[in-house]
Write a protein that holds these residues in place. Structure first.
Motif, PDB file in Angstrom:
ATOM      1  N   UNK A  54       0.819  -1.212   0.000  1.00 32.86           N
ATOM      2  CA  UNK A  54       0.000   0.000   0.000  1.00 32.86           C
ATOM      3  C   UNK A  54       0.854   1.265   0.000  1.00 32.86           C
ATOM      4  N   UNK A  55       2.146   1.134   0.327  1.00 36.50           N
ATOM      5  CA  UNK A  55       3.028   2.295   0.342  1.00 36.50           C
ATOM      6  C   UNK A  55       4.461   1.870   0.072  1.00 36.50           C
ATOM      7  N   UNK A  56       5.095   2.526  -0.880  1.00 38.76           N
ATOM      8  CA  UNK A  56       6.530   2.386  -1.133  1.00 38.76           C
ATOM      9  C   UNK A  56       7.033   3.800  -1.371  1.00 38.76           C
ATOM     10  N   UNK A  57       7.988   4.234  -0.578  1.00 43.02           N
ATOM     11  CA  UNK A  57       8.439   5.612  -0.708  1.00 43.02           C
ATOM     12  C   UNK A  57       9.874   5.740  -0.206  1.00 43.02           C
ATOM     13  N   UNK A  58      10.642   6.587  -0.874  1.00 38.62           N
ATOM     14  CA  UNK A  58      11.972   6.955  -0.403  1.00 38.62           C
ATOM     15  C   UNK A  58      12.075   8.468  -0.449  1.00 38.62           C
ATOM     16  N   UNK A  59      12.615   9.034   0.604  1.00 33.87           N
ATOM     17  CA  UNK A  59      12.874  10.469   0.688  1.00 33.87           C
ATOM     18  C   UNK A  59      14.345  10.645   1.017  1.00 33.87           C
ATOM     19  N   UNK A  60      15.009  11.493   0.269  1.00 34.73           N
ATOM     20  CA  UNK A  60      16.374  11.876   0.614  1.00 34.73           C
ATOM     21  C   UNK A  60      16.268  13.292   1.144  1.00 34.73           C
ATOM     22  N   UNK A  61      16.720  13.466   2.383  1.00 34.10           N
ATOM     23  CA  UNK A  61      16.453  14.677   3.145  1.00 34.10           C
ATOM     24  C   UNK A  61      17.748  15.244   3.698  1.00 34.10           C
ATOM     25  N   UNK A  62      17.850  16.580   3.677  1.00 34.31           N
ATOM     26  CA  UNK A  62      18.939  17.268   4.371  1.00 34.31           C
ATOM     27  C   UNK A  62      18.382  17.765   5.694  1.00 34.31           C
ATOM     28  N   UNK A  63      19.020  17.354   6.791  1.00 30.99           N
ATOM     29  CA  UNK A  63      18.590  17.802   8.115  1.00 30.99           C
ATOM     30  C   UNK A  63      18.793  19.321   8.206  1.00 30.99           C
ATOM     31  N   UNK A  64      17.821  19.990   8.777  1.00 33.02           N
ATOM     32  CA  UNK A  64      17.868  21.455   8.829  1.00 33.02           C
ATOM     33  C   UNK A  64      18.526  21.937  10.114  1.00 33.02           C
ATOM     34  N   UNK A  65      18.978  23.183  10.069  1.00 29.69           N
ATOM     35  CA  UNK A  65      19.544  23.845  11.239  1.00 29.69           C
ATOM     36  C   UNK A  65      18.471  24.711  11.874  1.00 29.69           C
ATOM     37  N   UNK A  66      18.697  25.130  13.085  1.00 26.37           N
ATOM     38  CA  UNK A  66      17.750  25.971  13.829  1.00 26.37           C
ATOM     39  C   UNK A  66      17.405  27.231  13.031  1.00 26.37           C
ATOM     40  N   UNK A  67      16.123  27.490  12.864  1.00 24.65           N
ATOM     41  CA  UNK A  67      15.680  28.696  12.188  1.00 24.65           C
ATOM     42  C   UNK A  67      15.557  28.586  10.681  1.00 24.65           C
ATOM     43  N   UNK A  68      15.988  27.485  10.090  1.00 24.05           N
ATOM     44  CA  UNK A  68      15.885  27.303   8.637  1.00 24.05           C
ATOM     45  C   UNK A  68      14.466  26.913   8.257  1.00 24.05           C
ATOM     46  N   UNK A  69      14.027  27.323   7.070  1.00 23.78           N
ATOM     47  CA  UNK A  69      12.728  26.824   6.603  1.00 23.78           C
ATOM     48  C   UNK A  69      12.838  25.335   6.275  1.00 23.78           C
ATOM     49  N   UNK A  70      11.699  24.634   6.340  1.00 23.28           N
ATOM     50  CA  UNK A  70      11.728  23.200   6.071  1.00 23.28           C
ATOM     51  C   UNK A  70      10.373  22.740   5.552  1.00 23.28           C
ATOM     52  N   UNK A  71      10.389  21.547   4.948  1.00 25.84           N
ATOM     53  CA  UNK A  71       9.158  20.890   4.542  1.00 25.84           C
ATOM     54  C   UNK A  71       8.848  19.816   5.576  1.00 25.84           C
ATOM     55  N   UNK A  72       7.573  19.604   5.837  1.00 23.37           N
ATOM     56  CA  UNK A  72       7.197  18.561   6.782  1.00 23.37           C
ATOM     57  C   UNK A  72       7.175  17.218   6.063  1.00 23.37           C
ATOM     58  N   UNK A  73       7.389  16.198   6.837  1.00 28.58           N
ATOM     59  CA  UNK A  73       7.483  14.844   6.319  1.00 28.58           C
ATOM     60  C   UNK A  73       7.008  13.903   7.418  1.00 28.58           C
ATOM     61  N   UNK A  74       6.126  12.949   7.130  1.00 25.27           N
ATOM     62  CA  UNK A  74       5.671  12.041   8.185  1.00 25.27           C
ATOM     63  C   UNK A  74       6.841  11.332   8.868  1.00 25.27           C
TER      64      UNK A  74
ATOM     65  N   UNK B 128      11.943  12.910  -3.491  1.00 26.69           N
ATOM     66  CA  UNK B 128      10.747  12.228  -2.972  1.00 26.69           C
ATOM     67  C   UNK B 128      10.201  11.366  -4.098  1.00 26.69           C
ATOM     68  N   UNK B 129      10.200  10.053  -3.892  1.00 33.52           N
ATOM     69  CA  UNK B 129       9.751   9.125  -4.925  1.00 33.52           C
ATOM     70  C   UNK B 129       8.789   8.131  -4.292  1.00 33.52           C
ATOM     71  N   UNK B 130       7.676   7.876  -4.976  1.00 33.52           N
ATOM     72  CA  UNK B 130       6.682   6.902  -4.528  1.00 33.52           C
ATOM     73  C   UNK B 130       6.471   5.854  -5.604  1.00 33.52           C
ATOM     74  N   UNK B 131       6.076   4.670  -5.220  1.00 31.22           N
ATOM     75  CA  UNK B 131       5.819   3.469  -6.021  1.00 31.22           C
ATOM     76  C   UNK B 131       7.102   2.640  -6.104  1.00 31.22           C
TER      77      UNK B 131
END
Length: 172
Positions: A77-97, A108-111
């Motif tokens: 029902x779900x296959x996903x890979x996310x490659x993410x750069x960890x953020x520093x304090x005060x940086x903008x970011x995208x949310x991710x479960x 961000x790749x699904x399937x």
């Protein structure tokens, strides 16, 4: 404010907690039901919650790959890979479960077929004796866009990696 340490109490690291400004990822493993894991990344924190769950942490600006797979009685029902750069304090970011507070999502790749292509790309980088954590962040964006367009991404070369390392060392 605790004037001895110079930091407000809410910003002081807990003795048993993660270092300050660590990006935390909750991993769950229920065999053949819910499986999430880190494909690559340099952890600076780990806490085992129980036999099926743990939390790992990454220092600011570190890159990691977070893979999630889930199935029910009828199949995947779900296959996903996310490659993410960890953020520093005060940086903008995208949310991710399962990632707190979030990060700079480079890919961000699904399937499963697309996830498998990304995993093969990571394997090819490692075959060149390059740690995927150290790959140019722009390359992961390139891979994301090429796979989204159903086009084969360009391979990551040792020359490009050397140029990236040189450029990164020159940044302030």
């Amino acid at each position: 404010m605790n004037y001895r340490s110079g930091l407000p109490l809410s910003m002081r690291p807990r003795v048993d907690g993660p270092p300050p400004f660590t990006t935390l990822v909750e991993l769950t493993w229920h065999e053949k039901r819910i499986e999430s894991w880190i494909r690559f990344g340099r952890q600076n924190y780990e806490q085992v919650l129980d036999r099926h769950r743990r939390v790992v942490g990454f220092a600011p600006n570190h890159v990691f790959a977070f893979v999630r797979w889930a199935a029910n009685d009828y199949g995947t029902v779900l296959s996903r890979i996310d490659i993410v750069r960890a953020i520093d304090h005060g940086e903008p970011f995208q949310t991710l479960p399962f990632v707190r507070p979030g990060g700079d999502i480079l890919l961000k790749v699904e399937s499963w077929p697309k996830v498998a292509r990304v995993l093969e790309h990571i394997d090819a980088i490692e075959a060149k004796r390059i740690d995927p954590c150290d790959v140019a962040t722009d390359h992961w964006r390139h891979v994301h866009h090429r796979i989204a367009a159903s086009i084969e991404p360009h391979p990551y070369s040792a020359d490009r990696h050397a140029a990236w390392l040189k450029r990164r060392s020159a940044e302030p």
